[in-house]
Structure formats: C-alpha cells, structure tokens
Design an enzyme around this catalytic site. Structure first.
Site, PDB file in Angstrom:
ATOM      1  N   ALA A 130       0.916  -1.106  -0.009  1.00 24.02           N
ATOM      2  CA  ALA A 130      -0.092   0.000  -0.002  1.00 24.02           C
ATOM      3  C   ALA A 130       0.807   1.350   0.028  1.00 24.02           C
ATOM      4  O   ALA A 130       0.567   2.441  -0.317  1.00 24.02           O
ATOM      5  CB  ALA A 130      -1.008   0.064   1.286  1.00 24.02           C
ATOM      6  N   THR A 134       0.281   5.421  -1.649  1.00 21.73           N
ATOM      7  CA  THR A 134       0.047   6.688  -0.714  1.00 21.73           C
ATOM      8  C   THR A 134       0.263   7.811  -1.537  1.00 21.73           C
ATOM      9  O   THR A 134      -0.316   8.911  -1.300  1.00 21.73           O
ATOM     10  CB  THR A 134       0.702   6.518   0.482  1.00 21.73           C
ATOM     11  OG1 THR A 134       1.980   6.227   0.257  1.00 21.73           O
ATOM     12  CG2 THR A 134       0.225   5.621   1.385  1.00 21.73           C
ATOM     13  N   PHE A 141      -2.602   0.862   5.364  1.00 20.79           N
ATOM     14  CA  PHE A 141      -3.544   0.041   6.109  1.00 20.79           C
ATOM     15  C   PHE A 141      -2.830   0.443   7.661  1.00 20.79           C
ATOM     16  O   PHE A 141      -3.556   0.663   8.498  1.00 20.79           O
ATOM     17  CB  PHE A 141      -3.448  -1.105   5.805  1.00 20.79           C
ATOM     18  CG  PHE A 141      -4.190  -1.546   4.773  1.00 20.79           C
ATOM     19  CD1 PHE A 141      -3.532  -1.748   3.560  1.00 20.79           C
ATOM     20  CD2 PHE A 141      -5.556  -1.552   4.606  1.00 20.79           C
ATOM     21  CE1 PHE A 141      -4.210  -1.916   2.306  1.00 20.79           C
ATOM     22  CE2 PHE A 141      -6.429  -2.014   3.382  1.00 20.79           C
ATOM     23  CZ  PHE A 141      -5.574  -2.106   2.307  1.00 20.79           C
ATOM     24  N   VAL A 209      -5.028  -3.497  -4.201  1.00 17.38           N
ATOM     25  CA  VAL A 209      -6.202  -3.994  -5.161  1.00 17.38           C
ATOM     26  C   VAL A 209      -6.683  -2.845  -5.925  1.00 17.38           C
ATOM     27  O   VAL A 209      -7.846  -2.808  -6.471  1.00 17.38           O
ATOM     28  CB  VAL A 209      -7.270  -4.495  -4.149  1.00 17.38           C
ATOM     29  CG1 VAL A 209      -6.800  -5.657  -3.250  1.00 17.38           C
ATOM     30  CG2 VAL A 209      -7.385  -3.372  -3.172  1.00 17.38           C
ATOM     31  N   HIS A 225      -3.836 -10.064  -3.929  1.00 19.32           N
ATOM     32  CA  HIS A 225      -5.059  -9.742  -3.087  1.00 19.32           C
ATOM     33  C   HIS A 225      -6.197  -9.364  -3.904  1.00 19.32           C
ATOM     34  O   HIS A 225      -7.164  -8.848  -3.516  1.00 19.32           O
ATOM     35  CB  HIS A 225      -4.653  -8.814  -2.036  1.00 19.32           C
ATOM     36  CG  HIS A 225      -3.783  -9.242  -0.942  1.00 19.32           C
ATOM     37  ND1 HIS A 225      -3.132  -8.344  -0.040  1.00 19.32           N
ATOM     38  CD2 HIS A 225      -3.226 -10.461  -0.712  1.00 19.32           C
ATOM     39  CE1 HIS A 225      -2.309  -9.219   0.847  1.00 19.32           C
ATOM     40  NE2 HIS A 225      -2.461 -10.474   0.352  1.00 19.32           N
ATOM     41  N   CYS A 233     -20.391 -12.444  -7.133  1.00 20.82           N
ATOM     42  CA  CYS A 233     -21.347 -12.924  -6.012  1.00 20.82           C
ATOM     43  C   CYS A 233     -20.591 -13.637  -4.919  1.00 20.82           C
ATOM     44  O   CYS A 233     -19.840 -14.462  -5.337  1.00 20.82           O
ATOM     45  CB  CYS A 233     -22.381 -13.846  -6.584  1.00 20.82           C
ATOM     46  SG  CYS A 233     -23.505 -14.452  -5.312  1.00 20.82           S
TER      47      CYS A 233
END
Ligand code: APR
Ligand code: ZN
Length: 349
Positions: A130, A134, A141, A209, A225, A233
């Site tokens: 992540a 940024t 996270f 993601v 991920h 669904c």
C-alpha cells in the site's frame, strides 16, 4: 588554494602503490594538473603533467575502478568522478561499492546501489504494498493515516462481514471503489511499467487492489490480493458490474450478496497470481520490495523465497527488515524517480 601549490583532488591505491591527482593554479589563475604515482616497493615517485581534469582522470578507465581502492576524493571532484563511475558497467563489487561511498552522499549511495543492482540483474521482480499508492492519495493500512487505524480489519475485511455486517461492508468497499475514480498512477508506477518494457524488470507482484500498476501500463502484474474493480457474487461467484455492488443489488443468478474481487482475511489468494509470483521470485536474482510492512501472510514470505539479492524500499525501514541486502529509506515515488535518473545517467537505456 594559494597560488602555485599543488592540491590533491583524489587519491587511490592498490598493492603496487598509490596515485594522486593534483591541481595547481598559477598566478594568472590558470589550472594545471598532474598525476603523482608512488611505487610501494621503493617509494619512488613519478609525476605526469596533464592539461585537463578529463585527461588526468584518464587512468580511471574500465577495470581500473576495480583495481584501485579510493583513499580520498575532494568534494570538488565528487560529481565528475561519480558521473564517470556511473558510466562503467555496474558490478556488485567491493571496490565499486567503496568508490560509491566516496563519490556520493550516503542517501545517494543507496539510490546508486539500487540502480546498479537493477542494471546488473538479469531477472528482477518488484513486490509492492500500500505504500506504493499513498503518493496517489490512497491511504495505506497500518501507518498513522492507515485504514486499520480507524477500522478493525477483523470486523470488515473478513467473509463474516459479508454475511453479518453487509451494509457496513458494502459502504467501506463502495467508498474505496469510488475513491479509485479520482485516483491515478504516479510517476513511480509509470517508471516500473517503463522498466518492464525496457526489460530492466521482469514483473510486479502487488498486494494492492487499486489496479494502479495495470493502469500505468505494467503487463506482468500478479495481483495477489485481487482487485477492487472486479465484483462477484459471494455465494455463486458470478461476476457482475461494479454498479450493481455500489447499488447493493443482489446477485442476478442466485440473489446472493455481491462483493469486490479482493481477498478477505482467511480466504485463499488467487492461485494463478500466487503461483506466478512465487515462481518468478524463486527464479529472480533481484527482488525489490516497496511500500509494505510485510505483516500479512503469506505474501510476507515471498522475499525469503529467492536466492537473489533483496532490497527493501520503505518510508520506515525498521530493524526487523535487517535480513535484506540493502535498506533504502524513502518514499516509493521519490526513490523510483531518483533511481530512474541514475539509470539514465548510467546509459542503461
Ligand atoms: N513510500 C514508501 N513507503 C511507504 C509510503 C511511501 N510513499 N507510504 C507508506 N509507506 C510504508 C508504511 O510506512 C508501511 O510500512 O508502506 C507500508 C505499508 O504497510 P501496510 O499499511 O501494512 O500495507 P501493506 O503492507 O500493503 O498491507 C498488506 O494488509 O490489510 C491487508 O489486504 C491488505 O494488502 C494489504 C495487506
Ligand atoms: Zn450468485
């Protein structure tokens, strides 16, 4: 410097003796240069006059950088020597790394070492987290402004939340999906895509993601991920439009609940992405890890799956990452931009 006195600009040595590059300014302010060679065996000195700085550094060509160890580099010539050093085919060689320390400041040395490792490697895989996003204004996270400082991941990023807490689950992931509409890859994403095109790196394995590596043009991307821009669904797996999820519609096939195609805690990682990343990391001779706390299993095991060199680039380089061959403290976009400049300087394009 007083007139007509010789000042040492650089000194380097080997078992056979030392070489000093000296400069002298005469009364008219005109510089002249010389190389003073001192032979170890009898301390005999040989002086060779030279007309220009370029000429006097002539002895430092090709392999010579590896024959001589630097003893002193005058700040006045760090840039000139550094630029010449970068023109040499990069080797992860002790003498070379010592020259880097003498020609570049500490922070720059790590950037040059990272650039050299990329240039010298035949198969590089980049693993991102992540912290890579940024600088595209997406929160990570676990650092101070991270998602998990505000929300308990066990209440939301788990399959149970789809069953028992759907409205909060759908709002949280809906907010993150909508945030992507006003988010773009930054220069660091584009640099990695460019390096893949120029075969400087093989692939990117990411925990992110947000799809930003794909959007920047990287083609070999393993999304370990999953991705927010895919919706399916939860019960029957049928894929559907993002809008159906944002409007909290039920699955058209089985009336089950819709969710983004991201891996929730406790779920298996997408097999193809995992196997592809693992195989290429095992074969890599360089793995660069960028912007991840490496707290989440099993991705945090990947850096130890390679026999190659490992480099960790992060805003915070904690001691627990000591097992890496090189720690580069810095922000992903800024570090990649600086490495890109050095690689261009090294004429690896
Ligand atoms: N440049 C470099 N490093 C940065 C930057 C930046 N611009 N911004 C933040 N960082 C660092 C943070 O200091 C932190 O060490 O990136 C790291 C991000 O760590 P996490 O927030 O834990 O994110 P990540 O490691 O990707 O999390 C892994 O956890 O919750 C799950 O599924 C989620 O994929 C995520 C996984
Ligand atoms: Zn269904």
């Amino acid at each position: 410097m007083a007139n007509n006195t010789w000042e040492t600009l650089a000194a380097y040595g080997s078992e056979t003796g030392t070489i000093e590059i000296q400069e002298c300014r005469n009364k008219e302010g005109k510089e002249k240069y010389r190389r003073v060679i001192t032979y170890m065996e009898d301390n005999h000195k040989k002086k060779e006059e030279a007309g220009s700085l370029e000429e006097v550094f002539k002895s430092l060509e090709g392999q010579d950088w590896l024959l001589y160890f630097p003893l002193y580099v005058n700040p006045k010539v760090k840039k000139i020597l550094g630029a010449r050093l970068l023109q040499q085919p990069f080797k992860t060689h002790a003498a070379y790394e010592t020259w880097l320390q003498y020609c570049f400041q500490e922070e720059e040395t790590n950037i040059v070492k990272l650039a050299g490792a990329v240039a010298a490697s035949s198969k590089t895989v980049v693993l991102t987290g992540a912290g890579m996003s940024t600088e595209s204004n997406l929160p990570d996270f676990r650092s101070k402004a991270g998602w998990w400082q505000k929300i308990d991941p066990k209440s939301i990023a788990v399959p149970e939340a789809v069953e028992n807490n759907y409205s909060v689950f759908a709002d949280f992931y809906g907010e993150r999906i909508k945030a992507l509409e006003s988010t773009a890859p930054h220069a660091g994403h584009f640099i990695l895509a460019e390096w893949e095109k120029s075969s400087l790196i093989h692939s990117v394995a990411t925990q992110n993601v947000d799809g930003l590596h794909r959007k920047a043009g990287s083609r070999n991307v393993y999304e370990l991920h999953g991705a927010l821009d895919k919706v399916k669904c939860h019960r029957c797996g049928t894929e559907t439009e993002i809008d159906n999820f944002l409007q909290k519609k039920p699955c058209a096939s089985c009336s089950g609940r819709l969710r983004p195609g991201v891996v929730l805690f406790g779920e298996f990682l997408p097999e193809d992405a995992w196997n592809g990343a693992l195989k290429n990391i095992e074969e890599a001779d360089l793995v660069i890890v960028i912007g991840t706390s490496l707290e989440v299993y099993p991705v945090n095991q990947l850096p130890r799956m390679t026999d190659g060199r490992t480099i960790y680039v992060n805003a915070e380089t904690e001691s627990e990452h000591g097992s890496f061959d090189l720690l580069v403290k810095g922000k992903a976009k800024e570090v990649l931009e600086k490495v890109e400049v050095v690689l261009r300087n090294m004429s690896f394009y």
